[in-house]
Design a protein around this motif. Structure first.
Motif, PDB file in Angstrom:
ATOM      1  N   SER A 125       1.566   3.475  -2.157  1.00  0.00           N
ATOM      2  CA  SER A 125       1.145   4.688  -2.885  1.00  0.00           C
ATOM      3  C   SER A 125       0.083   5.492  -2.145  1.00  0.00           C
ATOM      4  O   SER A 125      -0.279   6.582  -2.576  1.00  0.00           O
ATOM      5  N   GLY A 126      -0.426   4.978  -1.022  1.00  0.00           N
ATOM      6  CA  GLY A 126      -1.512   5.666  -0.308  1.00  0.00           C
ATOM      7  C   GLY A 126      -0.988   6.740   0.636  1.00  0.00           C
ATOM      8  O   GLY A 126       0.219   6.995   0.725  1.00  0.00           O
ATOM      9  N   MET A 127      -1.906   7.385   1.334  1.00  0.00           N
ATOM     10  CA  MET A 127      -1.523   8.453   2.267  1.00  0.00           C
ATOM     11  C   MET A 127      -0.611   7.918   3.373  1.00  0.00           C
ATOM     12  O   MET A 127       0.399   8.526   3.720  1.00  0.00           O
ATOM     13  N   VAL A 128      -0.985   6.775   3.933  1.00  0.00           N
ATOM     14  CA  VAL A 128      -0.163   6.184   4.991  1.00  0.00           C
ATOM     15  C   VAL A 128       1.109   5.586   4.387  1.00  0.00           C
ATOM     16  O   VAL A 128       2.209   5.729   4.931  1.00  0.00           O
ATOM     17  N   GLY A 152       0.833  -1.216   0.000  1.00  0.00           N
ATOM     18  CA  GLY A 152       0.000   0.000   0.000  1.00  0.00           C
ATOM     19  C   GLY A 152       0.857   1.250   0.000  1.00  0.00           C
ATOM     20  O   GLY A 152       0.482   2.292   0.558  1.00  0.00           O
ATOM     21  N   GLY A 169      -7.733   8.798   3.602  1.00  0.00           N
ATOM     22  CA  GLY A 169      -6.965   8.214   2.504  1.00  0.00           C
ATOM     23  C   GLY A 169      -7.025   9.098   1.270  1.00  0.00           C
ATOM     24  O   GLY A 169      -7.542  10.214   1.306  1.00  0.00           O
ATOM     25  N   TYR A 170      -6.481   8.571   0.148  1.00  0.00           N
ATOM     26  CA  TYR A 170      -6.449   9.355  -1.093  1.00  0.00           C
ATOM     27  C   TYR A 170      -7.374   8.731  -2.134  1.00  0.00           C
ATOM     28  O   TYR A 170      -7.324   7.527  -2.302  1.00  0.00           O
ATOM     29  N   ASN A 225      -2.196  12.277  12.177  1.00  0.00           N
ATOM     30  CA  ASN A 225      -2.897  11.018  11.895  1.00  0.00           C
ATOM     31  C   ASN A 225      -2.113  10.047  11.027  1.00  0.00           C
ATOM     32  O   ASN A 225      -2.216   8.836  11.205  1.00  0.00           O
ATOM     33  N   ALA A 236      -0.215  -0.938   4.740  1.00  0.00           N
ATOM     34  CA  ALA A 236      -1.103   0.247   4.714  1.00  0.00           C
ATOM     35  C   ALA A 236      -2.195   0.006   3.677  1.00  0.00           C
ATOM     36  O   ALA A 236      -2.391   0.808   2.772  1.00  0.00           O
ATOM     37  N   LEU A 237      -2.879  -1.115   3.841  1.00  0.00           N
ATOM     38  CA  LEU A 237      -3.924  -1.508   2.882  1.00  0.00           C
ATOM     39  C   LEU A 237      -5.301  -1.262   3.469  1.00  0.00           C
ATOM     40  O   LEU A 237      -5.463  -1.239   4.705  1.00  0.00           O
ATOM     41  N   SER A 296      -1.687  -1.423  -5.861  1.00  0.00           N
ATOM     42  CA  SER A 296      -2.618  -2.186  -6.699  1.00  0.00           C
ATOM     43  C   SER A 296      -2.138  -2.107  -8.144  1.00  0.00           C
ATOM     44  O   SER A 296      -1.155  -1.421  -8.457  1.00  0.00           O
ATOM     45  N   LEU A 329      -8.977  -5.799   2.422  1.00  0.00           N
ATOM     46  CA  LEU A 329      -7.871  -6.489   1.757  1.00  0.00           C
ATOM     47  C   LEU A 329      -6.865  -7.001   2.797  1.00  0.00           C
ATOM     48  O   LEU A 329      -6.343  -8.128   2.688  1.00  0.00           O
ATOM     49  N   SER A 342      -6.815  13.993   5.309  1.00  0.00           N
ATOM     50  CA  SER A 342      -5.911  12.891   4.962  1.00  0.00           C
ATOM     51  C   SER A 342      -6.269  11.614   5.716  1.00  0.00           C
ATOM     52  O   SER A 342      -5.842  10.517   5.323  1.00  0.00           O
ATOM     53  N   GLY A 343      -7.053  11.724   6.776  1.00  0.00           N
ATOM     54  CA  GLY A 343      -7.496  10.547   7.514  1.00  0.00           C
ATOM     55  C   GLY A 343      -8.398   9.648   6.698  1.00  0.00           C
ATOM     56  O   GLY A 343      -8.609   8.481   7.041  1.00  0.00           O
ATOM     57  N   ARG A 349      -3.446  -0.405 -10.304  1.00  0.00           N
ATOM     58  CA  ARG A 349      -3.594   0.989 -10.770  1.00  0.00           C
ATOM     59  C   ARG A 349      -2.267   1.755 -10.791  1.00  0.00           C
ATOM     60  O   ARG A 349      -2.009   2.530 -11.692  1.00  0.00           O
ATOM     61  N   SER A 350      -1.432   1.562  -9.763  1.00  0.00           N
ATOM     62  CA  SER A 350      -0.194   2.350  -9.664  1.00  0.00           C
ATOM     63  C   SER A 350       1.029   1.557 -10.118  1.00  0.00           C
ATOM     64  O   SER A 350       2.142   2.099 -10.134  1.00  0.00           O
TER      65      SER A 350
HETATM   66  N1  LIG Z   1      -5.146   7.920   6.566  1.00  0.00           N
HETATM   67  C1  LIG Z   1      -5.034   7.810   7.882  1.00  0.00           C
HETATM   68  O1  LIG Z   1      -4.913   8.813   8.615  1.00  0.00           O
HETATM   69  C2  LIG Z   1      -5.033   6.444   8.527  1.00  0.00           C
HETATM   70  C3  LIG Z   1      -4.730   6.369   9.892  1.00  0.00           C
HETATM   71  C4  LIG Z   1      -4.705   5.133  10.534  1.00  0.00           C
HETATM   72  C5  LIG Z   1      -4.974   4.003   9.809  1.00  0.00           C
HETATM   73  N2  LIG Z   1      -5.280   4.079   8.482  1.00  0.00           N
HETATM   74  C6  LIG Z   1      -5.534   2.824   7.776  1.00  0.00           C
HETATM   75  O2  LIG Z   1      -4.392   2.563   6.942  1.00  0.00           O
HETATM   76  C7  LIG Z   1      -4.819   1.894   5.742  1.00  0.00           C
HETATM   77  C8  LIG Z   1      -4.364   2.732   4.544  1.00  0.00           C
HETATM   78  O3  LIG Z   1      -4.994   4.009   4.595  1.00  0.00           O
HETATM   79  P1  LIG Z   1      -4.674   5.201   3.582  1.00  0.00           P
HETATM   80  O4  LIG Z   1      -5.300   6.381   4.182  1.00  0.00           O
HETATM   81  O5  LIG Z   1      -3.231   5.199   3.248  1.00  0.00           O
HETATM   82  O6  LIG Z   1      -5.512   4.725   2.286  1.00  0.00           O
HETATM   83  P2  LIG Z   1      -5.268   5.091   0.738  1.00  0.00           P
HETATM   84  O7  LIG Z   1      -4.645   6.435   0.606  1.00  0.00           O
HETATM   85  O8  LIG Z   1      -6.566   4.828   0.069  1.00  0.00           O
HETATM   86  O9  LIG Z   1      -4.195   3.993   0.246  1.00  0.00           O
HETATM   87  C9  LIG Z   1      -4.540   2.638   0.043  1.00  0.00           C
HETATM   88  C10 LIG Z   1      -3.354   1.869  -0.485  1.00  0.00           C
HETATM   89  O10 LIG Z   1      -3.756   0.505  -0.699  1.00  0.00           O
HETATM   90  C11 LIG Z   1      -3.498   0.139  -2.057  1.00  0.00           C
HETATM   91  N3  LIG Z   1      -4.530  -0.783  -2.554  1.00  0.00           N
HETATM   92  C12 LIG Z   1      -5.864  -0.545  -2.635  1.00  0.00           C
HETATM   93  N4  LIG Z   1      -6.488  -1.619  -3.195  1.00  0.00           N
HETATM   94  C13 LIG Z   1      -5.518  -2.521  -3.478  1.00  0.00           C
HETATM   95  C14 LIG Z   1      -5.510  -3.811  -4.086  1.00  0.00           C
HETATM   96  N5  LIG Z   1      -6.626  -4.409  -4.503  1.00  0.00           N
HETATM   97  N6  LIG Z   1      -4.315  -4.473  -4.201  1.00  0.00           N
HETATM   98  C15 LIG Z   1      -3.157  -3.896  -3.769  1.00  0.00           C
HETATM   99  N7  LIG Z   1      -3.099  -2.662  -3.200  1.00  0.00           N
HETATM  100  C16 LIG Z   1      -4.263  -1.990  -3.051  1.00  0.00           C
HETATM  101  C17 LIG Z   1      -3.543   1.448  -2.832  1.00  0.00           C
HETATM  102  O11 LIG Z   1      -2.861   1.293  -4.071  1.00  0.00           O
HETATM  103  P3  LIG Z   1      -3.281   2.211  -5.374  1.00  0.00           P
HETATM  104  O12 LIG Z   1      -2.703   3.569  -5.121  1.00  0.00           O
HETATM  105  O13 LIG Z   1      -2.611   1.499  -6.495  1.00  0.00           O
HETATM  106  O14 LIG Z   1      -4.760   2.202  -5.434  1.00  0.00           O
HETATM  107  C18 LIG Z   1      -2.842   2.381  -1.846  1.00  0.00           C
HETATM  108  O15 LIG Z   1      -1.448   2.187  -1.926  1.00  0.00           O
HETATM  109  C19 LIG Z   1      -6.326   1.739   5.858  1.00  0.00           C
HETATM  110  O16 LIG Z   1      -6.636   0.470   6.396  1.00  0.00           O
HETATM  111  C20 LIG Z   1      -6.719   2.844   6.831  1.00  0.00           C
HETATM  112  O17 LIG Z   1      -7.931   2.589   7.493  1.00  0.00           O
HETATM  113  C21 LIG Z   1      -5.302   5.275   7.828  1.00  0.00           C
END
Ligand SMILES: NC(=O)c1ccc[n+]([C@@H]2O[C@H](COP(=O)([O-])OP(=O)(O)OC[C@H]3O[C@@H](n4cnc5c(N)ncnc54)[C@H](OP(=O)(O)O)[C@@H]3O)[C@@H](O)[C@H]2O)c1
Length: 356
Positions: free
Chosen positions: A12-15, A10, A184-185, A334, A84-85, A37, A89, A181-182, A39-40
């Motif tokens: 490429s995501g925010m985390v 994960g 995600g992106y 966060n 960070a998925l 995924s 998943l 940013s909490g 996608r990236s």
């Molecule tokens: N944001 C926060 O402040 C925060 C805080 C605590 C916990 N969390 C938790 O941390 C996790 C990640 O959060 P985030 O905010 O970083 O989310 P995000 O920005 O949506 O990032 C999700 C990541 O997962 C990848 N992904 C999604 N579907 C996939 C698939 N089918 N196969 C492989 N990779 C896949 C995405 O890749 P692509 O870019 O290719 O789609 C991206 O790298 C979540 O469980 C969230 O609840 C987030």
């Protein structure tokens, strides 16, 4: 000591991007593979980068994202998988990665409430990491899963820890002001959040209560007994970028301790990561601000004591006592202390314990 190879799921995501920022110069961990995924897939980290406050080293910037593949991570000799998925998943991927022998440090909610999986915030509950031995035994795996908490819960729990150690109170009331940013992106649509507040974040209020109870609970050698305190939360998404602000109210059974005593209790707090001087541990897990208008997300979200620990300290301010009621604000970054940085610190604890 040779740096321990790690994969990032994960990335490429925010985390995920916060993980990259924290791991690129890590003294104990070597980031060897980054996954996303389809996608990236094939993009360089520099092409997906969206963090304005973190600059990538050239060698890391040119790393290419691969499609998530646990066996490939094992082939790259990874011993650790930072995860960070999305939770649905993670539910499948994390146990598979643990079965493949990887030490999984997860940000997802999937296994937080599992009986044999700790929600580790080591300043609070360093000893909960010991439950991993029971997890390994039951699952028959060399690998394991350690989770960190929901981001708002992290800030609240760090602030509550010095208080629950010293005082007794049965209930905590908290209202959150949570950054975009909490989500995600790309997160919340701009037309919904611009110049607006949304008084609903799915499952957040339930998590605030049940996760904090487990985090602040006691590990008795076989299970984690939740603390007997109830948390009543109102969670709101607001149009700030990073950093969750929380307004906390606690009613004491009798007269509350005075504000100076509470301030000192917060300011003196430290945990095992500080004693061990772990690389990602801030000098002080709680920073107290005395100004009347702090903490603020823009000014305080990156609180910490060095470049590596920026965003790892929780900031507390506006400490007020009226009779039996204590009120204060706390602020947590966060995606750093509340997710990626917290996971990296957890890995440092596991390394210290010789678990990896
Ligand atoms: N944001 C926060 O402040 C925060 C805080 C605590 C916990 N969390 C938790 O941390 C996790 C990640 O959060 P985030 O905010 O970083 O989310 P995000 O920005 O949506 O990032 C999700 C990541 O997962 C990848 N992904 C999604 N579907 C996939 C698939 N089918 N196969 C492989 N990779 C896949 C995405 O890749 P692509 O870019 O290719 O789609 C991206 O790298 C979540 O469980 C969230 O609840 C987030």
């Amino acid at each position: 000591m040779d740096r321990i190879p790690a994969a990032l799921f994960g990335a490429s995501g925010m985390v995920g991007q916060r993980f990259v920022a924290s791991l690129q110069d890590h003294p104990q961990v070597d980031l060897v593979a980054v996954y996303s995924s389809e996608r990236s897939k094939g993009k360089k980290l520099s092409e997906i980068w969206k963090l304005p406050d973190a600059v990538l080293n050239d060698d890391i910037a040119s790393m290419k994202l691969e499609k998530l593949d646990i066996q490939d991570a094992v082939k790259q000799k990874a011993k650790i998988a930072f995860c960070a998925l999305p939770a649905d998943l993670a539910k499948k991927v994390e146990p598979d990665a643990a079965s493949a022998g990887l030490a999984v440090f997860s940000n997802a909610a999937a296994y937080r409430m599992d009986d044999l999986t700790p929600i580790l915030i080591p300043e609070i509950n360093y000893d909960h990491i010991k439950i991993v031995e029971l997890q390994r035994k039951k699952k028959g795996t060399r690998g394991f899963i350690v989770t960190n908490a929901n981001c708002s819960v992290t800030g609240l729990s760090v602030a509550l820890k010095p208080l629950v150690d010293k005082y007794e109170f049965p209930r905590v009331f908290v209202s959150t002001y949570q950054a975009i940013s909490g989500a995600g992106y790309p997160g919340v649509p701009s037309l919904d959040i611009n110049a607006n507040c949304i008084p609903f974040i799915k499952n957040e209020e339930v998590k605030m209560n049940r996760e904090a109870k487990k985090i602040l609970g006691r590990f008795d050698g076989t299970s984690i007994r939740p603390i007997d305190i109830d948390i009543f939360a109102n969670c709101v998404r607001i149009p700030s970028r990073d950093g969750h602000l929380e307004a906390v109210t606690i009613q004491f059974a009798g007269k509350a301790p005075n504000a100076d005593e509470i301030t000192e209790t917060f300011a003196r707090f430290e945990g095992k990561p500080q004693i061990l001087k772990l690389p990602t541990a801030p000098k002080r897990p709680i920073i107290v601000r005395n100004e009347e208008n702090r903490p603020q997300p823009i000014l305080d979200a990156l609180a910490g004591s060095s470049d590596r620990t920026k965003g790892m300290a929780v900031t507390v301010g506006r400490i007020r006592v009226d009779g039996d009621v204590l009120r204060f604000f706390c602020l947590v970054h966060n995606t750093i202390r509340g997710s990626a940085g917290g996971s990296v610190l957890n890995a440092e604890c596991a390394i210290h314990e010789g678990m990896i």
